[in-house]
Design a protein around this motif. Sequence first.
Motif, PDB file in Angstrom:
ATOM      1  N   VAL A 104      30.568  40.224  48.612  1.00 18.74           N
ATOM      2  CA  VAL A 104      31.603  41.213  48.302  1.00 18.74           C
ATOM      3  C   VAL A 104      32.711  41.224  49.354  1.00 18.74           C
ATOM      4  N   PHE A 137      37.358  40.835  49.337  1.00 22.65           N
ATOM      5  CA  PHE A 137      38.355  41.687  49.954  1.00 22.65           C
ATOM      6  C   PHE A 137      39.084  41.009  51.112  1.00 22.65           C
ATOM      7  N   GLU A 191      42.131  44.584  46.268  1.00 21.88           N
ATOM      8  CA  GLU A 191      41.652  45.862  46.788  1.00 21.88           C
ATOM      9  C   GLU A 191      40.373  46.270  46.074  1.00 21.88           C
ATOM     10  N   HIS A 192      39.744  47.332  46.598  1.00 21.76           N
ATOM     11  CA  HIS A 192      38.508  47.824  45.991  1.00 21.76           C
ATOM     12  C   HIS A 192      38.737  48.257  44.545  1.00 21.76           C
ATOM     13  N   THR A 193      39.884  48.873  44.281  1.00 20.44           N
ATOM     14  CA  THR A 193      40.182  49.293  42.905  1.00 20.44           C
ATOM     15  C   THR A 193      40.296  48.086  41.979  1.00 20.44           C
ATOM     16  N   TYR A 221      38.716  45.208  42.240  1.00 21.33           N
ATOM     17  CA  TYR A 221      37.371  44.691  41.985  1.00 21.33           C
ATOM     18  C   TYR A 221      36.661  45.543  40.931  1.00 21.33           C
ATOM     19  N   VAL A 222      36.718  46.858  41.104  1.00 18.88           N
ATOM     20  CA  VAL A 222      36.023  47.762  40.179  1.00 18.88           C
ATOM     21  C   VAL A 222      36.642  47.690  38.784  1.00 18.88           C
ATOM     22  N   LEU A 259      33.775  52.832  42.703  1.00 21.14           N
ATOM     23  CA  LEU A 259      34.797  52.700  43.738  1.00 21.14           C
ATOM     24  C   LEU A 259      34.252  53.148  45.091  1.00 21.14           C
ATOM     25  N   TYR A 313      31.744  50.458  46.440  1.00 23.46           N
ATOM     26  CA  TYR A 313      32.299  49.212  46.951  1.00 23.46           C
ATOM     27  C   TYR A 313      33.212  49.424  48.149  1.00 23.46           C
ATOM     28  N   ARG A 314      33.666  50.628  48.366  1.00 19.34           N
ATOM     29  CA  ARG A 314      34.363  50.905  49.624  1.00 19.34           C
ATOM     30  C   ARG A 314      33.401  50.808  50.808  1.00 19.34           C
ATOM     31  N   GLY A 373      32.167  46.916  51.096  1.00 21.13           N
ATOM     32  CA  GLY A 373      33.176  45.966  51.544  1.00 21.13           C
ATOM     33  C   GLY A 373      33.495  46.038  53.024  1.00 21.13           C
TER      34      GLY A 373
END
Length: 302
Positions: free
Chosen positions: A122, A126, A131-133, A135-136, A294, A297-298, A301
Amino acid sequence: MSADTRGGQQPASQTRIHNIGYRNYAGARLGRSYARRSLYAQSLRGAYGLGRSAKSKVLPMILFGIMCVPALIIVAVAVTTKMKDLPVEYTEYALIMQLVIALFVAAQAPQSVSRDLRFRTVPLYFSRPIEHTDYVVAKLGAMASALLLLTAAPLLVLYIGALLAKMDFAEQTGGFAQGMASVALLSLLFGGLSLVVAALTPRRGFGVAAIIAVLVISYGAVTTVQAIAWSTDHLDAVAWLGLLSPVTLIDGVQTAFLGAASAFPGGEGPGTGVGAVYLLVVLALIAASYGILLRRYRKVGL
């Protein structure tokens, strides 16, 4: 200058200077949107085993075939016997085949996210312009799209078959549109819930078992309790109990707003008032799934 094999010196004319430094990248920088689209396409293809080994294609393709075969049989019978109406409503088909849908999502949701967690890949996503958004959104969109393909394909077969059987065009088109709206909502709900469950553990086996429990076991438990409530004349409780299972949530929404027949005991689904609660719960679960993914994964990551 470098020494020769005898310890002497080479003439100046034979010396070489080698520049092995890195060159700056001069190509196009496609940015986040391209990376997001690529991750979405790769995840969608992976849900059906495309781009992976032959073994990975077996289960999703078998389940896709199982979803479509009953529709093909219904169409063949309808055309041969010149039926005036389909024996199965468009909104009923996904609920009838819910076990196949649950097996598909239980197998493919962990494959989509658990491998990245297990092999700690993961953070590599990044390190790129993503960004995390992104990916989600890509993972959630891909899983919902894969489910929509699975559930919409047999409805399209039914619709084409109904037109070939010369059934009423307006009626069949309206029913097909209602069925598509139902499976679109189902795909978002099931996709979001399954990815949340799968993202909680890097172990694929645990993810599969947990998703089956959320989708299948919860439905069995809720329908059993609904049947008990119906048999003991607690009729108001039947509709409210439907809020406790993803499958009965979809059943309640399409009964209240799409004119579908309900699978609840007695065939009486929620009315418009309670149906609004069903719809709000479905939308809240979809939004909560996005928010939980979200947040998950924040942390991963980092």
